[in-house]
Design a protein around this motif. Structure first.
Motif, PDB file in Angstrom:
ATOM      1  N   GLN A  16      49.418  37.798  36.979  1.00 52.14           N
ATOM      2  CA  GLN A  16      50.563  37.771  37.834  1.00 52.14           C
ATOM      3  C   GLN A  16      50.423  36.674  38.749  1.00 52.14           C
ATOM      4  O   GLN A  16      49.835  36.909  39.886  1.00 52.14           O
ATOM      5  CB  GLN A  16      51.063  39.204  38.176  1.00 52.14           C
ATOM      6  N   GLU A  17      51.254  35.692  38.683  1.00 52.24           N
ATOM      7  CA  GLU A  17      51.472  34.690  39.731  1.00 52.24           C
ATOM      8  C   GLU A  17      52.232  35.165  40.923  1.00 52.24           C
ATOM      9  O   GLU A  17      53.260  35.783  40.640  1.00 52.24           O
ATOM     10  CB  GLU A  17      52.030  33.169  39.306  1.00 52.24           C
ATOM     11  N   PRO A  18      51.801  34.888  42.046  1.00 52.68           N
ATOM     12  CA  PRO A  18      52.600  35.185  43.182  1.00 52.68           C
ATOM     13  C   PRO A  18      54.090  34.659  43.316  1.00 52.68           C
ATOM     14  O   PRO A  18      54.124  33.376  42.741  1.00 52.68           O
ATOM     15  CB  PRO A  18      51.698  34.862  44.419  1.00 52.68           C
ATOM     16  N   ASP A  19      54.897  35.119  43.790  1.00 56.55           N
ATOM     17  CA  ASP A  19      56.219  34.451  43.727  1.00 56.55           C
ATOM     18  C   ASP A  19      56.353  33.467  44.715  1.00 56.55           C
ATOM     19  O   ASP A  19      55.362  33.411  45.614  1.00 56.55           O
ATOM     20  CB  ASP A  19      57.517  35.464  44.363  1.00 56.55           C
ATOM     21  N   GLY A  20      56.976  32.258  44.522  1.00 59.07           N
ATOM     22  CA  GLY A  20      57.023  31.199  45.265  1.00 59.07           C
ATOM     23  C   GLY A  20      58.518  30.433  45.647  1.00 59.07           C
ATOM     24  O   GLY A  20      59.446  31.301  45.580  1.00 59.07           O
ATOM     25  N   ARG A  21      58.677  29.485  46.066  1.00 59.18           N
ATOM     26  CA  ARG A  21      59.934  28.714  46.247  1.00 59.18           C
ATOM     27  C   ARG A  21      60.044  27.484  45.446  1.00 59.18           C
ATOM     28  O   ARG A  21      58.943  26.742  45.087  1.00 59.18           O
ATOM     29  CB  ARG A  21      59.805  28.189  47.673  1.00 59.18           C
ATOM     30  N   ARG A  22      61.330  27.508  44.991  1.00 59.65           N
ATOM     31  CA  ARG A  22      61.525  26.158  44.294  1.00 59.65           C
ATOM     32  C   ARG A  22      62.467  25.315  44.855  1.00 59.65           C
ATOM     33  O   ARG A  22      63.591  25.637  45.390  1.00 59.65           O
ATOM     34  CB  ARG A  22      62.216  26.539  42.980  1.00 59.65           C
ATOM     35  N   MET A  23      61.771  24.065  45.153  1.00 58.67           N
ATOM     36  CA  MET A  23      62.635  23.012  46.083  1.00 58.67           C
ATOM     37  C   MET A  23      63.805  22.671  45.216  1.00 58.67           C
ATOM     38  O   MET A  23      63.988  22.136  44.167  1.00 58.67           O
ATOM     39  CB  MET A  23      61.700  21.958  46.296  1.00 58.67           C
ATOM     40  N   LEU A  24      64.957  22.414  45.984  1.00 59.12           N
ATOM     41  CA  LEU A  24      66.303  21.986  45.414  1.00 59.12           C
ATOM     42  C   LEU A  24      66.629  20.578  45.858  1.00 59.12           C
ATOM     43  O   LEU A  24      66.766  20.276  46.948  1.00 59.12           O
ATOM     44  CB  LEU A  24      67.432  23.025  45.820  1.00 59.12           C
ATOM     45  N   PRO A  25      66.652  19.644  45.059  1.00 61.25           N
ATOM     46  CA  PRO A  25      66.687  18.224  45.456  1.00 61.25           C
ATOM     47  C   PRO A  25      68.025  17.854  46.072  1.00 61.25           C
ATOM     48  O   PRO A  25      67.942  17.338  47.090  1.00 61.25           O
ATOM     49  CB  PRO A  25      66.515  17.587  44.066  1.00 61.25           C
ATOM     50  N   ALA A  26      68.993  18.635  45.546  1.00 58.32           N
ATOM     51  CA  ALA A  26      70.507  18.093  46.315  1.00 58.32           C
ATOM     52  C   ALA A  26      70.345  18.734  47.743  1.00 58.32           C
ATOM     53  O   ALA A  26      71.160  18.021  48.562  1.00 58.32           O
ATOM     54  CB  ALA A  26      71.467  19.029  45.354  1.00 58.32           C
ATOM     55  N   LYS A  27      69.676  19.836  48.014  1.00 59.76           N
ATOM     56  CA  LYS A  27      69.760  20.304  49.333  1.00 59.76           C
ATOM     57  C   LYS A  27      68.819  19.519  50.175  1.00 59.76           C
ATOM     58  O   LYS A  27      69.213  19.019  51.375  1.00 59.76           O
ATOM     59  CB  LYS A  27      69.182  21.893  49.322  1.00 59.76           C
ATOM     60  N   LEU A  28      67.736  19.335  49.853  1.00 51.61           N
ATOM     61  CA  LEU A  28      66.887  18.219  50.374  1.00 51.61           C
ATOM     62  C   LEU A  28      67.434  16.963  50.754  1.00 51.61           C
ATOM     63  O   LEU A  28      67.585  16.523  51.866  1.00 51.61           O
ATOM     64  CB  LEU A  28      65.651  17.866  49.511  1.00 51.61           C
ATOM     65  N   LYS A  29      68.421  16.359  49.800  1.00 47.99           N
ATOM     66  CA  LYS A  29      69.024  15.073  49.969  1.00 47.99           C
ATOM     67  C   LYS A  29      70.024  15.156  50.955  1.00 47.99           C
ATOM     68  O   LYS A  29      70.253  14.364  52.031  1.00 47.99           O
ATOM     69  CB  LYS A  29      69.640  14.655  48.632  1.00 47.99           C
ATOM     70  N   ALA A  30      70.887  16.538  51.062  1.00 52.66           N
ATOM     71  CA  ALA A  30      71.934  16.650  51.957  1.00 52.66           C
ATOM     72  C   ALA A  30      71.392  16.835  53.384  1.00 52.66           C
ATOM     73  O   ALA A  30      72.065  16.419  54.426  1.00 52.66           O
ATOM     74  CB  ALA A  30      72.564  17.813  51.592  1.00 52.66           C
ATOM     75  N   HIS A  31      70.185  17.239  53.486  1.00 50.69           N
ATOM     76  CA  HIS A  31      69.323  17.281  54.861  1.00 50.69           C
ATOM     77  C   HIS A  31      68.457  15.953  55.157  1.00 50.69           C
ATOM     78  O   HIS A  31      68.054  16.029  56.214  1.00 50.69           O
ATOM     79  CB  HIS A  31      68.384  18.644  55.015  1.00 50.69           C
ATOM     80  N   GLY A  32      68.717  15.174  54.305  1.00 52.66           N
ATOM     81  CA  GLY A  32      67.761  13.935  54.688  1.00 52.66           C
ATOM     82  C   GLY A  32      66.465  14.153  54.558  1.00 52.66           C
ATOM     83  O   GLY A  32      65.771  13.165  55.256  1.00 52.66           O
ATOM     84  N   ILE A  33      65.857  14.951  53.829  1.00 56.19           N
ATOM     85  CA  ILE A  33      64.328  15.304  53.542  1.00 56.19           C
ATOM     86  C   ILE A  33      63.779  14.435  52.457  1.00 56.19           C
ATOM     87  O   ILE A  33      64.368  14.888  51.344  1.00 56.19           O
ATOM     88  CB  ILE A  33      64.241  16.649  53.621  1.00 56.19           C
ATOM     89  N   SER A  34      62.918  13.854  52.613  1.00 59.44           N
ATOM     90  CA  SER A  34      62.300  13.035  51.482  1.00 59.44           C
ATOM     91  C   SER A  34      60.958  12.669  51.769  1.00 59.44           C
ATOM     92  O   SER A  34      60.382  12.751  52.799  1.00 59.44           O
ATOM     93  CB  SER A  34      62.993  11.774  51.155  1.00 59.44           C
ATOM     94  N   GLY A  35      60.347  12.164  50.652  1.00 57.92           N
ATOM     95  CA  GLY A  35      58.788  11.796  50.811  1.00 57.92           C
ATOM     96  C   GLY A  35      57.904  12.948  51.546  1.00 57.92           C
ATOM     97  O   GLY A  35      57.889  14.023  51.121  1.00 57.92           O
TER      98      GLY A  35
END
Ligand SMILES: [Zn+2]
Length: 235
Positions: free
Chosen positions: A123-142
């Motif tokens: 069983q793999e531990p749960d994790g987080r999936r990044m949301l490109p639209a949210k990243l873009k909205a917050h100006g986070i990249s690279g």
């Protein structure tokens, strides 16, 4: 058999030719974290010497958990040191016994076979999936994306604001067993883990599991009529 379960890269039942299969599959010994043997019939374990020697030769530095039936300790000892080589200390042995055993993300359940045998579920531990639209909205990249993953925030913006819950994958593996409750217990664990969300287990492992179960049913027609068998095969 090296699996495609990337987050854990288990090697289940390394039979003869396993090193060759690793090359074909493009799997490096550095990716192996689990070495699980269901039972000590030769076609399920004669590749152990090659795998442990390859791990030593490639100077793997992380622990590799070796899981196998405790009742087969004598066979494990022979396979673990089948030839002369410059051994290392990364292989951590975890013999299992009893009906069920838990080892971190691994569950082992005793199957039904003339030689004591265990089925495994990772069983793999749960994790987080990044949301490109949210990243873009917050100006986070690279590189900031990596920093957000590592530290949980960037410039006051939190990981939760830019990602969603990602349930871990899971995969079950059985071999040679008669139909028995442990098969369905492993399957039930699997369904519980997958329920409603997530990409599910490695398709490669699911296919193997189904092939194995269908072979078992072929040897045991009465088992094939069990409603839970039918639901497994039809899923
Ligand atoms: Zn067997």
């Amino acid at each position: 058999m090296p699996s495609a379960l990337g987050w854990a890269s288990p090697a289940f039942d390394p039979g003869e030719g396993t090193q060759r299969q690793l090359v074909h599959a493009g799997v490096s010994s550095n990716e192996i974290h689990w070495l699980c043997v269901t039972h000590f019939h030769g076609d399920h374990c004669l590749g152990v010497p090659g795998v442990v020697m390859r791990i030593a030769r490639d100077r793997v530095t992380h622990p590799v958990k070796a899981v196998y039936p405790a009742s087969g300790e004598v066979f494990w000892r022979r396979l673990r040191h089948a030839a002369a080589f410059n051994d290392t200390s990364v292989i951590a042995e975890h013999p299992v016994e009893g009906e069920v055993a838990h080892l971190g993300p691994l569950t082992a359940r005793r199957l039904s076979h003339p030689v004591e045998s265990y089925g495994y579920r990772l069983q793999e531990p749960d994790g987080r999936r990044m949301l490109p639209a949210k990243l873009k909205a917050h100006g986070i990249s690279g590189p900031e994306v990596g920093e957000l993953r590592r530290t949980g925030q960037v410039r006051g913006i939190t990981l939760e604001e830019c990602s969603e819950h990602k349930p871990g994958q899971s995969a079950a593996f059985i071999m040679d067993t008669r139909i028995c409750d442990a098969v369905f217990d492993l399957r039930r664990d699997e369904l519980d883990a997958r329920r409603g969300v997530g990409p599910g287990p490695s398709l490669h492992l699911v296919k193997l599991y189904l092939q194995c179960l269908q072979r078992c049913c072929g040897r045991d027609p009465a088992a094939a009529s069990r409603p839970d068998t039918r639901s497994w095969v039809m899923t």
